[in-house]
Design a protein around this motif. Structure first.
Motif, PDB file in Angstrom:
ATOM      1  N   GLY A 312     -23.967  10.529  16.419  1.00  0.00           N
ATOM      2  CA  GLY A 312     -23.912  11.965  16.180  1.00  0.00           C
ATOM      3  C   GLY A 312     -23.265  12.747  17.301  1.00  0.00           C
ATOM      4  O   GLY A 312     -23.231  13.983  17.259  1.00  0.00           O
ATOM      5  N   VAL A 313     -22.747  12.042  18.313  1.00  0.00           N
ATOM      6  CA  VAL A 313     -22.034  12.721  19.395  1.00  0.00           C
ATOM      7  C   VAL A 313     -20.834  13.493  18.835  1.00  0.00           C
ATOM      8  O   VAL A 313     -20.511  14.583  19.310  1.00  0.00           O
ATOM      9  N   GLU A 314     -20.174  12.912  17.829  1.00  0.00           N
ATOM     10  CA  GLU A 314     -19.076  13.588  17.141  1.00  0.00           C
ATOM     11  C   GLU A 314     -19.406  13.716  15.665  1.00  0.00           C
ATOM     12  O   GLU A 314     -20.087  12.852  15.083  1.00  0.00           O
ATOM     13  N   SER A 315     -18.942  14.791  15.055  1.00  0.00           N
ATOM     14  CA  SER A 315     -19.245  15.069  13.653  1.00  0.00           C
ATOM     15  C   SER A 315     -18.559  14.081  12.723  1.00  0.00           C
ATOM     16  O   SER A 315     -17.505  13.521  13.051  1.00  0.00           O
ATOM     17  N   ILE A 316     -19.148  13.886  11.559  1.00  0.00           N
ATOM     18  CA  ILE A 316     -18.525  13.070  10.524  1.00  0.00           C
ATOM     19  C   ILE A 316     -17.194  13.725  10.129  1.00  0.00           C
ATOM     20  O   ILE A 316     -17.129  14.939   9.904  1.00  0.00           O
ATOM     21  N   PRO A 317     -16.099  12.964  10.053  1.00  0.00           N
ATOM     22  CA  PRO A 317     -14.784  13.553   9.746  1.00  0.00           C
ATOM     23  C   PRO A 317     -14.734  14.207   8.370  1.00  0.00           C
ATOM     24  O   PRO A 317     -15.502  13.874   7.446  1.00  0.00           O
ATOM     25  N   THR A 318     -13.814  15.130   8.236  1.00  0.00           N
ATOM     26  CA  THR A 318     -13.524  15.762   6.949  1.00  0.00           C
ATOM     27  C   THR A 318     -12.311  15.068   6.345  1.00  0.00           C
ATOM     28  O   THR A 318     -11.254  14.976   6.983  1.00  0.00           O
ATOM     29  N   ILE A 319     -12.479  14.542   5.122  1.00  0.00           N
ATOM     30  CA  ILE A 319     -11.418  13.795   4.451  1.00  0.00           C
ATOM     31  C   ILE A 319     -11.129  14.442   3.100  1.00  0.00           C
ATOM     32  O   ILE A 319     -12.034  14.590   2.279  1.00  0.00           O
ATOM     33  N   GLU A 320      -9.885  14.829   2.874  1.00  0.00           N
ATOM     34  CA  GLU A 320      -9.485  15.439   1.604  1.00  0.00           C
ATOM     35  C   GLU A 320      -8.259  14.731   1.070  1.00  0.00           C
ATOM     36  O   GLU A 320      -7.253  14.604   1.778  1.00  0.00           O
ATOM     37  N   PHE A 321      -8.332  14.285  -0.174  1.00  0.00           N
ATOM     38  CA  PHE A 321      -7.191  13.605  -0.794  1.00  0.00           C
ATOM     39  C   PHE A 321      -6.106  14.622  -1.144  1.00  0.00           C
ATOM     40  O   PHE A 321      -6.380  15.702  -1.662  1.00  0.00           O
ATOM     41  N   LEU A 322      -4.868  14.265  -0.822  1.00  0.00           N
ATOM     42  CA  LEU A 322      -3.735  15.152  -1.058  1.00  0.00           C
ATOM     43  C   LEU A 322      -3.342  15.138  -2.524  1.00  0.00           C
ATOM     44  O   LEU A 322      -3.435  14.131  -3.216  1.00  0.00           O
ATOM     45  N   ASN A 323      -2.868  16.271  -3.010  1.00  0.00           N
ATOM     46  CA  ASN A 323      -2.377  16.363  -4.384  1.00  0.00           C
ATOM     47  C   ASN A 323      -0.855  16.481  -4.402  1.00  0.00           C
ATOM     48  O   ASN A 323      -0.207  16.058  -5.325  1.00  0.00           O
TER      49      ASN A 323
END
Length: 323
Positions: A312-323
């Motif tokens: 938890g030292v770093e946040s879980i990444p944000t992943i978004e699939f490209l359209n």
């Protein structure tokens, strides 16, 4: 620790589509006169070998040509979406010297992706017309970014602006960029992150590394944002068993008294260097190398084995699939 955070659902589409290796043969007896448009790349997020347009067919404008050019031989995907089953999209070869477009046998009906692996370099067009009724809107989609000779689709976006293809030699390309070779050595996927801080003869050190990557599957492209790394065009490489992983942490205090700590134990209590095993996947989620397509290298390792995410030292990444 929320282990569900380390399961990333794959966004896979159009894998059922098979490529035709039919060379587009021109019908020189059915040439259509065409005029070169002022601009063929005027819509948002469109380059010369991709398109995503909305338009309609009406009595006063019953025939649309969408022009594009490829500088070398490519594989092409295209599709028309509309509520009108009478609409057709057809591939034409364009000769701008004579201002003539020649039809090929390669065409598609609404909702069906056309995939051809033998599009030669030059000027082309997609013609949209109706066999009967008109008046409906339609969306035309096309992706001709990848090299010729594709065998199958790994994934596409709904718009077809993103396409990841597999080739007979097991190479994988994403919008014209080489990603990896299935069952290959793939040393370019190796990843290492090292932290080292020293002061007054003391230090703290932590190193992670992933090498000899065994590829289970891939997905994307995605935009990826973490505290450590970011990319607007990345591929998620899902690792498989036998991938080599190492985690090492050490510290030194000059004292007095002198203190030294050293450990190769990872976040789930296993000693490294080691090969990933069944337990890593059954009980601990996905283990993903994030490959930046634009940079041609791995930029992060998203896994419970990554201390920074597991702790938890770093946040879980944000992943978004490209359209």
């Amino acid at each position: 620790m929320d282990f569900k955070a380390f399961n990333v659902k794959q966004h896979l589409s159009n894998q059922h589509v098979e490529f035709s290796d039919e060379v587009p043969v021109l019908d020189k007896t059915k040439g259509v006169p065409v005029k070169k448009p002022a601009s063929i790349n005027s819509n948002y997020n469109v380059s010369g070998d991709r398109m995503f347009f909305n338009d309609s067919l009406v009595e006063t404008d019953p025939d649309d040509f969408w022009f594009f050019n490829v500088s070398d031989d490519r594989s092409i995907l295209f599709e028309i979406e509309t509520d009108n089953p009478d609409y057709v999209v057809e591939l034409y070869k364009v000769d701008w010297e004579t201002e003539t477009a020649y039809p090929t046998p390669i065409s598609g009906s609404p909702g069906n992706i056309v995939a051809n692996s033998q599009l030669i370099a030059g000027d082309w067009a997609l013609r949209v017309y109706s066999t009967e009724t008109m008046g409906n809107n339609y969306t035309i989609k096309m992706n001709a970014t990848n090299p010729s000779g594709a065998a199958s689709i790994i994934s596409t976006s709904n718009s077809l602006l993103q396409a990841i293809l597999l080739y007979p030699n097991r190479e994988v390309y994403a919008n014209g960029n080489y990603v990896l070779t299935v069952n290959g050595s793939n040393s370019h996927l190796d990843w290492e992150r090292e932290y080292y801080f020293s002061w007054d003869g003391n230090y703290n050190q932590r190193t992670h590394s992933v090498s000899d990557a065994k590829v289970k599957s891939i997905a994307g492209p995605v935009s990826y944002q973490s505290d450590y790394a970011s990319s607007d065009n990345a591929i998620l490489v899902y690792l498989d068993k036998e991938t080599l992983f190492m985690h090492h942490v050490s510290s030194f205090r000059s004292g007095p008294p002198t203190q030294y700590e050293d450990s190769f134990v990872d976040t789930i209590g296993k000693t490294t260097p080691r090969r990933l095993d069944d337990d890593d996947f059954i009980n601990w989620g996905d283990h993903i190398i994030v490959f930046d397509v634009n940079k041609g290298r791995s930029i992060d390792f998203f896994s419970v084995l990554n201390f920074y995410y597991a702790s938890g030292v770093e946040s879980i990444p944000t992943i978004e699939f490209l359209n």
